[in-house]
Design a protein around this motif. Structure first.
Motif, PDB file in Angstrom:
ATOM      1  N   LEU A   2      -2.557 -12.615  13.199  1.00  0.00           N
ATOM      2  CA  LEU A   2      -3.368 -11.872  14.363  1.00  0.00           C
ATOM      3  C   LEU A   2      -3.218 -12.866  15.679  1.00  0.00           C
ATOM      4  O   LEU A   2      -2.820 -12.264  16.722  1.00  0.00           O
ATOM      5  N   ASN A   3      -3.559 -14.344  15.500  1.00  0.00           N
ATOM      6  CA  ASN A   3      -3.548 -15.123  16.545  1.00  0.00           C
ATOM      7  C   ASN A   3      -2.360 -15.332  17.026  1.00  0.00           C
ATOM      8  O   ASN A   3      -2.116 -15.756  18.248  1.00  0.00           O
ATOM      9  N   LEU A   4      -1.295 -15.529  16.188  1.00  0.00           N
ATOM     10  CA  LEU A   4      -0.144 -15.925  16.947  1.00  0.00           C
ATOM     11  C   LEU A   4       0.917 -14.633  17.106  1.00  0.00           C
ATOM     12  O   LEU A   4       1.970 -14.964  17.198  1.00  0.00           O
ATOM     13  N   SER A   5       0.087 -13.473  17.282  1.00  0.00           N
ATOM     14  CA  SER A   5       0.979 -12.290  17.397  1.00  0.00           C
ATOM     15  C   SER A   5       2.064 -12.203  16.425  1.00  0.00           C
ATOM     16  O   SER A   5       3.192 -11.373  16.841  1.00  0.00           O
ATOM     17  N   SER A   6       1.940 -12.492  15.245  1.00  0.00           N
ATOM     18  CA  SER A   6       3.094 -12.403  14.147  1.00  0.00           C
ATOM     19  C   SER A   6       3.287 -10.905  13.716  1.00  0.00           C
ATOM     20  O   SER A   6       4.292 -10.456  13.592  1.00  0.00           O
ATOM     21  N   GLY A   7       2.215 -10.312  13.553  1.00  0.00           N
ATOM     22  CA  GLY A   7       2.371  -8.969  12.899  1.00  0.00           C
ATOM     23  C   GLY A   7       1.235  -8.683  11.864  1.00  0.00           C
ATOM     24  O   GLY A   7       0.430  -9.537  11.373  1.00  0.00           O
ATOM     25  N   ILE A   8       1.525  -7.627  11.009  1.00  0.00           N
ATOM     26  CA  ILE A   8       0.656  -7.176   9.955  1.00  0.00           C
ATOM     27  C   ILE A   8       1.629  -6.943   8.655  1.00  0.00           C
ATOM     28  O   ILE A   8       2.301  -6.398   8.734  1.00  0.00           O
ATOM     29  N   ALA A   9       1.238  -7.987   7.772  1.00  0.00           N
ATOM     30  CA  ALA A   9       1.998  -7.857   6.448  1.00  0.00           C
ATOM     31  C   ALA A   9       1.798  -6.779   5.483  1.00  0.00           C
ATOM     32  O   ALA A   9       0.413  -6.308   5.463  1.00  0.00           O
ATOM     33  N   PRO A  10       2.561  -5.924   5.144  1.00  0.00           N
ATOM     34  CA  PRO A  10       2.274  -4.747   4.316  1.00  0.00           C
ATOM     35  C   PRO A  10       1.831  -4.907   2.856  1.00  0.00           C
ATOM     36  O   PRO A  10       2.654  -4.699   1.922  1.00  0.00           O
ATOM     37  N   ILE A  11       0.392  -5.275   2.924  1.00  0.00           N
ATOM     38  CA  ILE A  11       0.028  -5.882   1.576  1.00  0.00           C
ATOM     39  C   ILE A  11      -0.038  -4.584   0.394  1.00  0.00           C
ATOM     40  O   ILE A  11      -0.044  -4.786  -0.529  1.00  0.00           O
ATOM     41  N   ARG A  12      -0.449  -3.313   1.127  1.00  0.00           N
ATOM     42  CA  ARG A  12      -0.617  -2.368   0.069  1.00  0.00           C
ATOM     43  C   ARG A  12       0.630  -2.183  -0.500  1.00  0.00           C
ATOM     44  O   ARG A  12       0.828  -1.771  -1.887  1.00  0.00           O
ATOM     45  N   ARG A  13       1.995  -2.127   0.410  1.00  0.00           N
ATOM     46  CA  ARG A  13       2.988  -1.894  -0.328  1.00  0.00           C
ATOM     47  C   ARG A  13       3.432  -2.933  -1.349  1.00  0.00           C
ATOM     48  O   ARG A  13       4.018  -2.596  -2.541  1.00  0.00           O
ATOM     49  N   PHE A  14       3.206  -4.289  -1.095  1.00  0.00           N
ATOM     50  CA  PHE A  14       3.597  -5.395  -1.972  1.00  0.00           C
ATOM     51  C   PHE A  14       2.380  -5.124  -3.468  1.00  0.00           C
ATOM     52  O   PHE A  14       3.085  -5.448  -4.450  1.00  0.00           O
ATOM     53  N   LEU A  15       1.115  -4.718  -3.097  1.00  0.00           N
ATOM     54  CA  LEU A  15       0.392  -4.410  -4.341  1.00  0.00           C
ATOM     55  C   LEU A  15       1.024  -3.156  -5.287  1.00  0.00           C
ATOM     56  O   LEU A  15       1.191  -3.287  -6.325  1.00  0.00           O
ATOM     57  N   LYS A  16       1.323  -2.259  -4.246  1.00  0.00           N
ATOM     58  CA  LYS A  16       2.030  -0.964  -5.392  1.00  0.00           C
ATOM     59  C   LYS A  16       3.268  -1.553  -6.146  1.00  0.00           C
ATOM     60  O   LYS A  16       3.661  -0.965  -7.204  1.00  0.00           O
ATOM     61  N   ARG A  17       3.996  -2.560  -5.460  1.00  0.00           N
ATOM     62  CA  ARG A  17       5.136  -2.856  -6.200  1.00  0.00           C
ATOM     63  C   ARG A  17       5.052  -3.783  -7.138  1.00  0.00           C
ATOM     64  O   ARG A  17       5.928  -4.226  -8.059  1.00  0.00           O
ATOM     65  N   GLY A  18       3.876  -4.520  -7.327  1.00  0.00           N
ATOM     66  CA  GLY A  18       3.329  -5.383  -8.258  1.00  0.00           C
ATOM     67  C   GLY A  18       3.700  -6.742  -7.955  1.00  0.00           C
ATOM     68  O   GLY A  18       3.989  -7.773  -8.789  1.00  0.00           O
ATOM     69  N   ILE A  19       3.892  -7.139  -6.657  1.00  0.00           N
ATOM     70  CA  ILE A  19       4.295  -8.496  -6.270  1.00  0.00           C
ATOM     71  C   ILE A  19       3.008  -8.943  -6.080  1.00  0.00           C
ATOM     72  O   ILE A  19       2.046  -8.338  -5.665  1.00  0.00           O
ATOM     73  N   LYS A  20       2.662 -10.346  -6.421  1.00  0.00           N
ATOM     74  CA  LYS A  20       1.632 -11.111  -6.509  1.00  0.00           C
ATOM     75  C   LYS A  20       0.961 -11.328  -5.094  1.00  0.00           C
ATOM     76  O   LYS A  20       2.003 -12.028  -4.222  1.00  0.00           O
TER      77      LYS A  20
ATOM     78  N   LYS B  37      -6.443  -1.729   7.953  1.00  0.00           N
ATOM     79  CA  LYS B  37      -6.973  -0.734   8.442  1.00  0.00           C
ATOM     80  C   LYS B  37      -6.187  -0.209   9.652  1.00  0.00           C
ATOM     81  O   LYS B  37      -5.620   0.877   9.763  1.00  0.00           O
ATOM     82  N   MET B  38      -5.764  -1.214  10.490  1.00  0.00           N
ATOM     83  CA  MET B  38      -4.898  -0.980  11.486  1.00  0.00           C
ATOM     84  C   MET B  38      -3.325  -0.707  11.160  1.00  0.00           C
ATOM     85  O   MET B  38      -2.775   0.022  11.670  1.00  0.00           O
ATOM     86  N   TYR B  39      -2.989  -1.135   9.782  1.00  0.00           N
ATOM     87  CA  TYR B  39      -1.596  -0.906   9.371  1.00  0.00           C
ATOM     88  C   TYR B  39      -1.790   0.549   9.111  1.00  0.00           C
ATOM     89  O   TYR B  39      -0.689   1.493   9.314  1.00  0.00           O
ATOM     90  N   TRP B  40      -2.627   0.879   8.377  1.00  0.00           N
ATOM     91  CA  TRP B  40      -2.873   2.434   7.940  1.00  0.00           C
ATOM     92  C   TRP B  40      -3.129   3.169   9.256  1.00  0.00           C
ATOM     93  O   TRP B  40      -2.122   4.526   9.158  1.00  0.00           O
ATOM     94  N   ARG B  41      -3.719   2.988   9.979  1.00  0.00           N
ATOM     95  CA  ARG B  41      -3.926   3.890  11.104  1.00  0.00           C
ATOM     96  C   ARG B  41      -2.546   3.848  12.102  1.00  0.00           C
ATOM     97  O   ARG B  41      -2.376   5.116  12.451  1.00  0.00           O
ATOM     98  N   LEU B  42      -2.093   2.912  12.040  1.00  0.00           N
ATOM     99  CA  LEU B  42      -1.080   2.954  13.255  1.00  0.00           C
ATOM    100  C   LEU B  42       0.461   2.800  12.813  1.00  0.00           C
ATOM    101  O   LEU B  42       1.329   3.249  13.370  1.00  0.00           O
ATOM    102  N   ILE B  43       0.662   2.577  11.533  1.00  0.00           N
ATOM    103  CA  ILE B  43       2.003   2.160  11.141  1.00  0.00           C
ATOM    104  C   ILE B  43       2.178   3.038   9.948  1.00  0.00           C
ATOM    105  O   ILE B  43       3.303   3.931   9.732  1.00  0.00           O
ATOM    106  N   ASN B  44       1.570   3.228   8.816  1.00  0.00           N
ATOM    107  CA  ASN B  44       1.705   4.081   7.632  1.00  0.00           C
ATOM    108  C   ASN B  44       0.626   4.590   7.022  1.00  0.00           C
ATOM    109  O   ASN B  44      -0.100   3.938   6.388  1.00  0.00           O
ATOM    110  N   GLN B  45       0.500   5.889   7.065  1.00  0.00           N
ATOM    111  CA  GLN B  45      -0.651   6.665   6.507  1.00  0.00           C
ATOM    112  C   GLN B  45      -0.516   6.424   4.999  1.00  0.00           C
ATOM    113  O   GLN B  45      -1.416   7.048   4.324  1.00  0.00           O
TER     114      GLN B  45
END
Ligand code: GUN
Ligand code: FE
Length: 432
Positions: A300-318, A345-353
């Protein structure tokens, strides 16, 4: 020492399921012997520390934090990553050539870490061997269990924070390794190429071989930490600097620094950020069993973005969590947990439901078992786990409204910086 703690016991039985009970948690030889509503006879002679109405949680694990950056946390966030590094980070890290400066700065950092809920951490120092060892001395004395990296940088860095050559960097790394392996019981060296832009191929290759050599000599299995796919400009730069790589991760993988050595053996590896790891990189993270350190506050602070953590978890990535101080502004892992929930929450709301946000139990799981697994059987209060736990005091926030333990945990996470850690145990040793 063997002992018993009494209080509200809370930990994850699974990512979605929290155990809660009131009772006795038993530590024998640094390992949990489980918890009981009534203390069994075999433990009746052990001293009991009664924490009353307070919560007992597993110790929190910060899988990505920069010790020298503690000195300037909260500054410079109008910039993105590469400009922030050049303007704020590199000039500060260059000061750690001076052991007196390092001594003062690292004292503040270690004291802060001991005060909060962190029991284990993967920590970056700087390129400087002496001050890295000074940091390790302080961490060893603290009782925390940590992995600490002397950073490697031999290109694209300012003159006062750049090692003269790959050979020089490797030599210093080897000297540091030898000292560190000999000197410490619970402060482990971890190989730390800063990120692909600051390491030549020759240096990367040498570090990969070093990891292999220490495994073959059965001295110690060295782990690796670095940064990955954090910011769009950084990723473009890596494409230009590392021609022929299939993805950013490949810039590490080709030298045996991405979960597998060049001869194909496992190398415990943690990569911070992964905001923009696309399909090929995800495949590689999964195939090579690399752990992602998700650093939501920093992103957030460095305007980098939002990592798709749910996707990683669904794929079984640690996945684990990192404060990434000073990209992040607080060493509090409660803060990192609430940041992780909020950005999801913002990833879900704004990027991928399709990608549901993280829940409170999932956030605690990532901060305990997620990061703890990088250290072994760590991150739970169940029988057989290393005895790492914290006693959290929220009693000062009394309200007339009765709250159950799960509601109290949620408040502790969301009101992060107000949570008081009353006591802390690591491998069965009280460190606070
Ligand atoms: N990439 C390379 N170095 C750094 C650093 O110090 N902080 C962050 N957030 N990203 C980096
Ligand atoms: Fe970082």
């Amino acid at each position: 020492m063997d002992f018993v703690l009494k209080g509200h016991i809370v930990y994850n039985e699974s990512p979605l399921k929290l155990h809660t009970s009131y009772g006795y948690l038993v530590c024998v030889d640094g390992v949990s012997r489980g918890f009981f509503d009534a203390l069994p006879n075999e433990f009746s002679k052990l001293p009991v520390m009664d924490y009353g109405d307070r919560l007992i949680l597993p110790g929190l694990v910060d899988l990505h934090v920069h010790a020298p950056q503690y000195s300037f946390q909260g500054i410079g966030f109008d910039l993105e990553l590469l400009d922030w590094l050049e303007t704020h980070t590199f000039p500060e890290e260059a000061k750690f050539d001076d052991s007196r400066y390092a001594d003062v700065a690292y004292d503040f950092f270690v004291k802060d870490l001991v005060e909060g809920g962190t029991t284990r951490a993967c920590i970056y120092a700087t390129i400087h061997k002496e001050s890295t060892l000074a940091l390790m001395d302080k961490l060893e004395a603290s009782g925390l269990v940590t992995m600490v990296g002397k950073v490697n940088m031999d290109r694209n860095s300012p003159d006062n924070l750049c090692e003269a050559s790959a050979a020089e960097s490797l030599l210093k790394t080897r000297e540091w390794l030898e000292t560190a392996l000999e000197k410490y019981q619970h402060t482990y060296p971890i190989i730390t190429p800063r990120f692909a832009p600051s390491c030549t191929d020759e240096l990367m290759q040498g570090l990969g071989l070093l990891v292999q050599e220490y495994r073959e000599k059965a001295v110690r299995k060295l782990a690796v930490q670095s940064h990955l796919s954090e910011n769009p400009s950084e990723i473009e730069w890596v494409k230009a600097l590392c021609p022929g790589t299939e993805c950013y991760g490949d810039a590490y993988d080709r030298f045996g620094l991405f979960g597998k050595s060049v001869d194909g053996e496992p190398v415990p590896t943690v990569m911070a950020h992964c905001v923009y790891s696309a399909d090929k990189e995800e495949d590689l993270l999964l195939a090579n069993d690399v752990t992602i350190a998700h650093c939501p506050g920093s992103n957030l602070n460095l305007s980098s973005g939002i990592a798709p953590i749910r996707r990683f978890l669904k794929r079984g990535i640690k996945v684990a969590l990192g404060s990434d101080v000073a990209g992040g502004t607080s060493t509090s892992m409660f803060r990192v947990m609430s940041d992780a929930i909020q950005v999801s929450k913002m990833y879900w709301r704004l990027i991928n439901q399709e990608d549901a946000h993280l829940s409170v139990p999932e956030a605690l799981y990532l901060a305990t078992i997620g990061g703890g697994s990088f250290f072994g059987k760590v991150g739970s209060l169940a029988e057989g786990y290393e005895f790492d736990c914290i006693v959290v005091d929220d009693l000062a926030w009394r309200t007339p409204k009765p709250m159950n333990v799960i509601e109290r945990l949620e408040r502790i996470i969301y009101r992060a910086d107000a949570a008081q850690v009353k006591a802390k145990f690591v491998r069965g040793v009280q460190v606070k």
